[in-house]
Each structure stands twice: as C-alpha cells, then as structure tokens.
Design an enzyme around this catalytic site. Sequence first.
Site, short mmCIF file in Angstrom:
data_model
loop_
_atom_site.label_atom_id
_atom_site.label_comp_id
_atom_site.label_asym_id
_atom_site.label_seq_id
_atom_site.Cartn_x
_atom_site.Cartn_y
_atom_site.Cartn_z
N MET A 10 0.83 -1.21 0.00
CA MET A 10 0.00 0.00 0.00
C MET A 10 0.86 1.26 0.00
O MET A 10 0.34 2.37 -0.05
CB MET A 10 -0.88 0.01 1.26
CG MET A 10 -2.14 -0.77 1.10
SD MET A 10 -3.21 0.13 -0.03
CE MET A 10 -4.31 -1.15 -0.44
N LYS B 184 15.25 -6.57 4.39
CA LYS B 184 15.62 -5.51 5.36
C LYS B 184 17.02 -5.68 5.96
O LYS B 184 17.71 -4.70 6.20
CB LYS B 184 14.58 -5.44 6.49
CG LYS B 184 13.24 -4.93 6.00
CD LYS B 184 12.25 -4.73 7.12
CE LYS B 184 10.89 -4.39 6.51
NZ LYS B 184 10.00 -3.71 7.42
N ASN C 278 14.63 -0.31 6.77
CA ASN C 278 13.48 -0.28 5.86
C ASN C 278 13.48 0.98 5.00
O ASN C 278 12.52 1.27 4.31
CB ASN C 278 12.16 -0.38 6.63
CG ASN C 278 11.80 0.91 7.33
OD1 ASN C 278 12.68 1.59 7.85
ND2 ASN C 278 10.53 1.26 7.33
N ASP D 209 10.61 1.61 11.10
CA ASP D 209 9.62 0.63 11.57
C ASP D 209 9.38 0.73 13.07
O ASP D 209 8.24 0.59 13.54
CB ASP D 209 10.09 -0.80 11.26
CG ASP D 209 9.82 -1.19 9.82
OD1 ASP D 209 8.88 -0.64 9.21
OD2 ASP D 209 10.54 -2.07 9.32
N GLY E 277 8.30 -14.37 14.97
CA GLY E 277 9.09 -14.08 13.78
C GLY E 277 10.44 -13.50 14.17
O GLY E 277 10.57 -12.89 15.24
N VAL F 276 14.60 -21.95 15.66
CA VAL F 276 15.05 -21.25 16.88
C VAL F 276 16.43 -20.61 16.66
O VAL F 276 16.72 -19.55 17.22
CB VAL F 276 15.08 -22.21 18.09
CG1 VAL F 276 15.39 -21.44 19.36
CG2 VAL F 276 13.75 -22.91 18.23
N ALA F 277 17.26 -21.22 15.81
CA ALA F 277 18.61 -20.68 15.57
C ALA F 277 18.53 -19.25 15.03
O ALA F 277 19.37 -18.41 15.38
CB ALA F 277 19.36 -21.58 14.60
O1 SKM Z 1 8.78 -1.04 6.69
C1 SKM Z 1 7.69 -1.02 5.81
C2 SKM Z 1 8.18 -0.65 4.43
O2 SKM Z 1 8.77 0.62 4.49
C3 SKM Z 1 7.04 -0.64 3.44
C4 SKM Z 1 6.08 -1.74 3.58
C5 SKM Z 1 5.12 -1.99 2.51
O3 SKM Z 1 5.10 -1.23 1.55
O4 SKM Z 1 4.36 -2.97 2.60
C6 SKM Z 1 6.02 -2.51 4.73
C7 SKM Z 1 7.00 -2.36 5.83
O5 SKM Z 1 7.96 -3.39 5.72
#
Ligand code: SKM
Length: 275
Positions: free
Chosen positions: A15, A65, A86, A102, A128, A155-156
């Site tokens: 989005m 990332k 990000n 983020d 995660g 887990v690692a």
């Molecule tokens: O950190 C954000 C990224 O900047 C953009 C995003 C997206 O466009 O779905 C999701 C996240 O990872």
Amino acid sequence: AIVGGVCGQPIKHSMSPVIHNAWIAAAGLDAAYVPFAPAADRFETFVDGLRGGAVRGLNVTIPFKERALAVADTASDLARMAGAANLLVFNEDGSVHADNTDGPGLLGAIAIQAPGFDVTAAPVVILGAGGAARGAVAALLLAGAPRIAVVNRTVARAQDLADTFGEKVVAKGEDALPALLPEAGLIINATSLGLGGGAGPSADLTLTPKTAVVMDMVYKPLRTEFLRRAEAAGRRTVDGLEMLLRQAIPTFETIYGQAPSPKIDVRVLALKLLG
Ligand code: SKM
C-alpha cells in the site's frame, strides 16, 4: 522530479505507493513513488545500480531488510541497533545511507490504537525473527520493555537475533508459547503469515491476560485471521495498516523534504483499497 519507491518480494500487495502518491498529489510535488520487485538473489545489484542516480529514497520490505543494512555505507543508530533497514537514502556522491522507521512506526501505532498501553509493564512476545522483528525489538527495548521473547520456528534464527541485543531478549521455539503467553503484555506477529489471507501464527491468544494487546504487522487483509482471533478473545488490537502509515510519515519527510499534508486521510484511502 523526486523519485522514491519501495522494494520487496512480493511487492504487489504493498500500500506504500498509494499512500506516498496521495501525499505527493496533495502537495502538488513534481515527484513519484514506485514499487520495485528485484529477483531475490539480485537485491544488492539492484541497489548498487541506483547509486547516485534518479531514485532519492527506497523503502525496503520483506525479505530484504537485513541485506539493506548490509549493502549501505552508513546507517542511523536505530538501523544499526536493529540490524535491519526499511529505508535507503541515495546520496549524490553515490553513497547509500540506511535508516529504520519501523520501530517508531510500531510505537506510534500502539499509542494511537491502544492508548494508555504501558510497554514497560509486562514482557513482549514477538512471533518471527526477520528484519521486521528486529526493528520492533530495537524500538521496544528503547521504550523500556522489560523482557522480549522472540519466537521462531527455526530457533537458531531467533537466537541470532537475541544474541545481538543482550540479556533482555530471549530466543524461544513455538513449544514455549503456552508458558510465555499468560505473562505477555504485548504479542506481535512479525512473520508474513496471514499475508494475502489464510492462517496467521498458531499462538493460542486465549492464553494471554485479558489486558494484553495483540498487534499484526500484516495489513492485507486488514483484519487478519490473527487479529480476528484476538478480537474473538476480547483483546485490544493494533493493525498493520496503522504501523505502515506511522513508518511512512518519516519516510516521506526524508525522501520528499517536507511533512505529509494532514489534510488528506490516507488511512481512509487505504481502507477503501484494502476492501
Ligand atoms: O517497513 C515497511 C516498508 O517501508 C514498506 C512496507 C510496505 O510497503 O508494505 C512494509 C514495511 O515493511
């Protein structure tokens, strides 16, 4: 023209172009924000190709990332602490700077959708161990979270993450969830489970305290299966769209050099498109 973008694999669900292009139009800027989906093994080549060129800033999403931080020449304290970026900024001299919006996005979304929630009061469970989880851990530690359990099938990978943060962050397998959830104040899905519909992480949210807040970083669909289970259990929820919007604001300021206009409600716009 000022060109920005977002880079991920997949990227179709993103989005971010809708949000940034709406702010660009509202400001009457000569600018654009474009989605990119380089092949997974060509991310570094792709970024190198943009050095000193036409793109000023690039959001980076799953699964790039951590590699975004590695490919950059310089990084903000938060990106370095997280071990993930990000946002990449392309300087005229060909260098690349990594940032992470983020973490502030996560805290901003909690402040808006779960007002009064105290991050310092109880442990956090993060599902995660990828780049999104890293940004969350860094921001939550800075905000005073007393303890963070990072739960991952492998887990690692959670252990690698925990090792970079010190003793407040522990790595756990999914079998630890029945013991972790009754103590948790905040539970966050930082996996991509539930993206595009389908089941989210299998954590039994009825085990959490009634006061717990449940958050999903996935925003398509907006009401993920994970959030619907949290709501059914009567828990407060924070959605991934709010986090997306909160991280987009500092991104826009960095790339386009001005704050987005408050006159246009991009949440309403995004909600229409998410259906
Ligand atoms: O950190 C954000 C990224 O900047 C953009 C995003 C997206 O466009 O779905 C999701 C996240 O990872």
